[in-house]
Design a protein around this motif. Structure first.
Motif, short mmCIF file in Angstrom:
data_model
loop_
_atom_site.label_atom_id
_atom_site.label_comp_id
_atom_site.label_asym_id
_atom_site.label_seq_id
_atom_site.Cartn_x
_atom_site.Cartn_y
_atom_site.Cartn_z
N GLY A 265 32.85 9.16 59.09
CA GLY A 265 32.07 8.25 58.28
C GLY A 265 32.95 7.35 57.44
O GLY A 265 34.16 7.56 57.31
N LEU B 21 31.12 8.81 65.00
CA LEU B 21 31.14 10.07 64.28
C LEU B 21 31.46 11.21 65.24
O LEU B 21 31.06 11.18 66.40
CB LEU B 21 29.80 10.34 63.61
N GLU C 199 31.21 17.43 60.40
CA GLU C 199 31.19 16.03 60.78
C GLU C 199 32.41 15.31 60.21
O GLU C 199 32.92 15.67 59.16
CB GLU C 199 29.93 15.34 60.26
#
Length: 123
Positions: free
Chosen positions: A9, A20, A6
């Motif tokens: 953020g 994201l 990921e």
């Protein structure tokens, strides 16, 4: 072996937006459903949204309905979570996960997880 990571953020103010990205490596996402989850300190992990691998159907949690949108680009091996009108209660570590052939209905049993990215919503 499928690996997920990921990114995107950060710290934002209430009402702002953030997107994201979940990047896959080691395999393609073509036949995997992708889910976004979040976990705040002291709370249970919550499924935010899910998108299927075949027809691209999506499910979103009531807590984010109308504000968050999940999408994917199999050609780029990417999935996204667009978050609008962020609230302080959205603060959590957000994870992407994958499950082969999952239709996003019922309870998921995700087999692959990223390490998470922190989203903090505060003024």
């Amino acid at each position: 072996q499928l690996q997920l990571e990921e990114s995107g953020g950060g710290l934002v103010q209430p009402g702002e937006s953030l997107t994201l990205t979940c990047a896959a490596s080691g395999s393609t996402l073509d036949f995997y459903a992708i889910g976004w989850f979040r976990q705040a300190p002291g709370k249970e992990r919550e499924r935010v949204s899910c998108i299927t691998s075949n027809d691209g159907r999506t499910n979103v949690a009531d807590s984010v309905k109308g504000r968050f949108t999940i999408s994917r680009d199999n050609g780029k091996n990417l999935a996204y979570l667009q978050m609008n009108s962020l609230k302080p209660e959205d603060t959590a570590v957000y994870y992407c996960a994958a499950e082969l052939y999952y239709d996003c209905s019922g309870h998921e049993t995700m087999d692959y997880w990223g390490k998470g990215t922190l989203v903090a919503v505060s003024s």
